[in-house]
Design an enzyme around this catalytic site. Structure first.
Site, short mmCIF file in Angstrom:
data_model
loop_
_atom_site.label_atom_id
_atom_site.label_comp_id
_atom_site.label_asym_id
_atom_site.label_seq_id
_atom_site.Cartn_x
_atom_site.Cartn_y
_atom_site.Cartn_z
N GLU A 1 0.80 -1.23 0.00
CA GLU A 1 0.00 0.00 0.00
C GLU A 1 0.83 1.29 0.00
O GLU A 1 0.51 2.23 0.71
CB GLU A 1 -0.94 0.01 1.22
CG GLU A 1 -1.89 -1.17 1.23
CD GLU A 1 -2.69 -1.28 2.52
OE1 GLU A 1 -3.87 -1.62 2.45
OE2 GLU A 1 -2.13 -1.04 3.62
C1 TNX Z 1 -4.35 -4.11 4.82
S1 TNX Z 1 -2.64 -6.48 4.51
C2 TNX Z 1 -3.07 -3.85 5.25
C3 TNX Z 1 -2.83 -3.42 6.62
C4 TNX Z 1 -4.11 -3.26 7.39
C5 TNX Z 1 -5.03 -4.40 7.06
C6 TNX Z 1 -6.28 -4.42 7.85
C7 TNX Z 1 -1.64 -5.39 4.21
C8 TNX Z 1 -0.43 -5.82 3.57
N1 TNX Z 1 -1.96 -4.13 4.51
O1 TNX Z 1 -2.11 -2.22 6.63
O2 TNX Z 1 -3.81 -3.26 8.74
O3 TNX Z 1 -5.35 -4.33 5.69
O4 TNX Z 1 -7.02 -5.57 7.62
#
Ligand code: TNX
Length: 522
Positions: A325
């Site tokens: 992300e």
């Molecule tokens: C996505 S899974 C994210 C996290 C969040 C999570 C909450 C991932 C690699 N990144 O930053 O905490 O969703 O479910």
């Protein structure tokens, strides 16, 4: 010496999770009582420690306090036996995660006066001891009311399907103390989980001391989601956690998430973000707004210090560099950054792991992709010959709510009730990812909505035993209707250990579940 018949219980009434490879029922049960003792096949520290572990668990379970290697034994014997064979001698470290050589295979042989647990490797013996714990009747009583505890007779032969059987805990969104993490390790080990991935840094907090960059924790560790006081592990505390995990034959994988999810570090050292601004500590739950500067050599010097200090504390083979992300990192910058950091990790002697987005950089088969959201990325990983860890959010995210009314968790990937969590086949789930490239399975627990052990347990149990079984037992052994019965029996283990599990109405719990301590039943 006390002798017993096979008696009322047999293996199928015990609720073994994960299901072993083969079970053969025998004619005689094995009694555990005050004269029962534990015997080790040699007196190395390693075996004595394991005998001690076994004795402690039997004591907590029944109140029976058993001797280890007594001079004048008189009762029945629980034998822990290391039987190295030529082909199995291989690498004895927990770092070698090839399922053929990790030596996690073990056998249990239950006779009328001897119960023997054997393995070629200590790690296998340890897994066998967990199965043995599950063979002791799960009763809510102690030695005072029950002097003899019967283990059903027979043989078990067992070995894992996957060498990598993981759980992740996010200690960044909310901080969890050393004690809280150890409690989670205790519960994970019972189900033969052998990897604990710690998500140590994020926008909301930096949780591990870095001696060369002290403000990371002094400043970046001060808060957490909701504005509470946060916290961090000193390097001594982190080492203590690593040692505790290692006693449970569990490897800790440290994660420093970058280049996104890095706000807390940039508050401590503003040069990192490259935008000339000093951000503030963040206590919300949005994602994707922070980045580090991929075009500043000083940033890579900093990353090298961080990777080297953490790697020096980590006996395991992996370093997780995050990479998810990074929505405000320009695409070419992201590629440069992941390429550079992968090299730094390799220089530190570790194998890089990243969330599935890292495949968009120039990664090759020397790095591992953790599939959480993008099938496309999983496909690219396969083309590149990268190994894949399966953590599909829709199935394996422990922070997804069970249902709409669940007091904790999120639902961006959907609701994940206990059956949904179990009913899927890792071998075929991610289209085009062949079994040879699947390193294993990991169940992540993100902590935006949870802040203590009770809340960890509410989300992890009863789903976690299912992931442990998906990772350990072969697909032919798995059937929801049959599993459901074994899961129902876990309430006895949960109750005895005061595990604050969610008493899902989909399971016919063997005993009425105790009222959860902090929350109402949903
Ligand atoms: C996505 S899974 C994210 C996290 C969040 C999570 C909450 C991932 C690699 N990144 O930053 O905490 O969703 O479910």
């Amino acid at each position: 010496m006390i002798e017993i018949e096979q008696g009322a219980s047999d293996f199928s009434t015990l609720g073994l999770i994960p299901m072993p490879l083969t079970i053969e029922e025998g004619a005689h049960g094995f009694p555990i009582y005050k004269d029962t003792y534990i015997k080790t096949s040699d007196s190395t520290e390693l075996l004595l420690q394991m005998a001690q572990f076994t004795a402690e668990k039997i004591f907590q379970h029944s109140g029976l306090s058993l001797d280890i290697n007594p001079l004048n034994p008189s009762g029945t014997a629980i034998e822990l036996e290391l039987t190295p064979t030529e082909e199995n001698e291989g690498d004895t470290t927990e770092n070698n995660l090839d399922p053929n050589t990790t030596g996690e295979a073990y056998g249990i042989w239950v006779g009328k006066s001897v119960l023997k647990i054997t393995s070629a490797q200590p790690s296998g013996l340890f897994r066998g001891i967990q199965t043995f714990r599950q063979l002791i009747p799960n009763l809510a009583t102690t030695i005072d009311n029950k002097p003899v505890w019967e283990v059903p007779g027979g043989n078990i032969e067992d070995a894992p399907n996957y060498a990598f059987r993981g759980a992740m805990l996010d200690v960044a969104r909310h901080f969890f103390t050393v004690q809280e993490v150890k409690r989670y390790i205790d519960l994970l080990a019972y189900y033969k989980i052998n990897i604990l991935h710690l998500h140590l840094t994020d926008d909301q907090g930096w949780r591990i001391e870095i001696k060369k960059w002290p403000k990371l924790t002094e400043v970046g560790g001060k808060k957490e989601v909701g504005g509470g006081p946060g916290g961090f592990y000193t390097q001594a505390q982190y080492k203590d956690l690593v040692a505790y995990a290692s006693k449970h034959y569990m490897t800790i994988i440290p994660e420093v998430d970058m280049p996104g999810h890095t706000n807390a570090a940039s508050v401590a050292y503003p040069f990192l973000n490259g935008n000339g601004k000093t951000p503030e500590l963040y206590t919300g739950t949005e994602v994707g707004f922070s980045t580090w500067d991929a075009n500043n050599e000083k940033v890579y010097d900093f990353v090298e210090d961080v990777v080297n200090e953490i790697s020096a504390l980590s006996p395991g083979p992996y370093f997780h560099l995050g990479g998810d992300e990074s929505h405000v990192t320009k695409k070419p910058d992201y590629i440069t950054f992941v390429n550079r950091v992968s090299e730094i990790v390799k220089q530190a002697g570790k194998t890089p792991i990243g969330w599935d987005e890292i495949v968009t950089a120039d990664t090759d088969s020397s790095a591992i992709a953790q599939f959480w959201a993008s099938e496309k990325n999983a496909g690219i990983a396969v083309q590149k010959g990268m190994k894949v860890i399966l953590s599909p959010a829709k199935k394996a995210y422990l922070d997804m709510q069970y249902k709409e009314e669940s007091p904790y968790g999120l639902h961006w990937a959907g609701y994940v009730p206990v059956d949904t969590a179990y009913i899927w086949t890792p071998e075929t789930y991610a289209k085009g990812v062949p079994k040879e490239l699947i390193l294993g399975i990991e169940a992540p627990l993100w902590s935006e909505t949870i802040s203590n052990s009770d809340e960890i347990e509410y989300l992890a149990f009863p789903r976690l035993p299912g992931y442990a079984e998906l990772a350990w037992s072969s697909p032919e052994k798995r059937d929801w209707n049959e599993y459901k019965g074994r899961l129902a029996l876990q309430s006895l283990f949960f109750d005895r250990n005061k595990v604050n599990y969610y008493p899902s109405e989909k399971i016919d719990w063997v005993k009425p579940p105790i009222a959860p301590k902090t929350i109402g039943k949903d």
